[in-house]
Write a protein that holds these residues in place. Structure first.
Motif, PDB file in Angstrom:
ATOM      1  N   GLU A  86      20.523 -13.203  67.353  1.00 48.57           N
ATOM      2  CA  GLU A  86      20.823 -14.182  68.391  1.00 48.57           C
ATOM      3  C   GLU A  86      20.614 -15.615  67.916  1.00 48.57           C
ATOM      4  N   ASP A  87      19.702 -15.820  66.989  1.00 48.03           N
ATOM      5  CA  ASP A  87      19.402 -17.158  66.473  1.00 48.03           C
ATOM      6  C   ASP A  87      19.194 -17.057  64.962  1.00 48.03           C
ATOM      7  N   PRO A  88      20.305 -16.986  64.184  1.00 45.60           N
ATOM      8  CA  PRO A  88      20.195 -16.782  62.737  1.00 45.60           C
ATOM      9  C   PRO A  88      19.304 -17.810  62.029  1.00 45.60           C
ATOM     10  N   ALA A  89      19.171 -19.015  62.588  1.00 47.27           N
ATOM     11  CA  ALA A  89      18.306 -20.024  61.972  1.00 47.27           C
ATOM     12  C   ALA A  89      16.842 -19.599  62.017  1.00 47.27           C
ATOM     13  N   ASN A  90      16.521 -18.636  62.868  1.00 49.83           N
ATOM     14  CA  ASN A  90      15.165 -18.120  63.003  1.00 49.83           C
ATOM     15  C   ASN A  90      14.902 -16.947  62.051  1.00 49.83           C
ATOM     16  N   SER A  91      15.857 -16.638  61.183  1.00 49.57           N
ATOM     17  CA  SER A  91      15.733 -15.540  60.224  1.00 49.57           C
ATOM     18  C   SER A  91      14.979 -16.012  58.993  1.00 49.57           C
ATOM     19  N   SER A  92      14.637 -15.059  58.127  1.00 50.87           N
ATOM     20  CA  SER A  92      13.991 -15.403  56.858  1.00 50.87           C
ATOM     21  C   SER A  92      14.303 -14.312  55.839  1.00 50.87           C
ATOM     22  N   VAL A  93      14.066 -14.639  54.576  1.00 49.10           N
ATOM     23  CA  VAL A  93      14.308 -13.676  53.499  1.00 49.10           C
ATOM     24  C   VAL A  93      13.255 -13.855  52.413  1.00 49.10           C
ATOM     25  N   ILE A 123      16.531 -22.176  57.329  1.00 49.83           N
ATOM     26  CA  ILE A 123      17.930 -21.761  57.364  1.00 49.83           C
ATOM     27  C   ILE A 123      18.686 -22.703  58.284  1.00 49.83           C
ATOM     28  N   GLU A 124      19.776 -23.249  57.760  1.00 55.39           N
ATOM     29  CA  GLU A 124      20.660 -24.098  58.563  1.00 55.39           C
ATOM     30  C   GLU A 124      21.988 -23.383  58.730  1.00 55.39           C
ATOM     31  N   VAL A 125      22.320 -23.024  59.960  1.00 53.56           N
ATOM     32  CA  VAL A 125      23.580 -22.345  60.244  1.00 53.56           C
ATOM     33  C   VAL A 125      24.706 -23.363  60.113  1.00 53.56           C
ATOM     34  N   THR A 126      25.743 -23.014  59.334  1.00 56.77           N
ATOM     35  CA  THR A 126      26.844 -23.948  59.084  1.00 56.77           C
ATOM     36  C   THR A 126      28.176 -23.461  59.647  1.00 56.77           C
TER      37      THR A 126
END
Length: 191
Positions: free
Chosen positions: A61-68, A109-112
């Motif tokens: 729902e909020d890919p900027a809140n993801s991590s790897v 993460i910055e969603v583009t």
């Protein structure tokens, strides 16, 4: 006052819960890092790392809140020529020993776009940590047809590194300092 507290509690309780990132573990059999560099202007030389481990905390729902976070053994490098592998593992480059790892841990993460993002993170290689940016794309998300529909994701990413910044400046600039990196990974939802 009690009525206000009860109303507030019921309202908050009735609100939908925000989804948290879910853990996906890398599939090492379908994940690889390919690198290339210019060799004396005559050719582009390629190598690859495989067999790495890591996890993606994916927030749909909020890919900027993801991590790897990923780690791979230096000794997993494949060059296609044993003498080149030995050279890369020598003191001239990695000075590699059993257990030496290359690691990447995202810091933002910055969603583009709908399926694209820039992933900033700390890359540690050869005892040096530098911030790098990966241009990433979500290839596919869905049930894996060979894993009984288990949730699965696949990503590609690219970046350019300067090997001299990681203490590997042998033959620069005759042999290219810039190393193009192409990453392709699959990951399955953790159980």
């Amino acid at each position: 006052m009690k009525t206000l507290l009860l109303t507030t509690a019921l309202t908050v309780g009735a609100m939908p819960a925000l989804a948290a990132p879910e853990q996906y573990n890398l599939d090492p059999s379908h994940s690889q890092v390919v690198f290339s560099y210019n060799h004396l202007g005559f050719s582009t030389t390629y190598g690859m790392f495989t067999g790495f481990e890591g996890e993606i905390m994916f927030d749909e729902e909020d890919p900027a809140n993801s991590s790897v976070s990923v780690s791979m053994p230096v000794l997993s490098m494949f060059t296609g020529w044993e003498a080149r592998f030995d050279h890369f593992m020598s003191e001239t480059f990695f000075n590699a020993a059993e257990g030496d790892m290359i690691t990447f841990s995202s810091t933002g993460i910055e969603v583009t776009g709908d399926t694209t993002a820039q992933i900033t993170g700390d890359l540690t290689m050869n005892g040096v940590t530098k911030s790098v940016v990966l241009d990433a794309e979500l290839n596919k998300q869905g049930g894996h047809p060979m894993m009984e529909g288990k949730p699965w994701v696949g990503f590609d990413a690219t970046t350019t590194l300067k090997r001299s910044e990681f203490g590997m400046d042998f033959a620069v600039p005759a042999v290219g300092d810039e190393v193009e990196v192409m990453i392709s990974i699959e990951a399955g939802k953790a159980e």
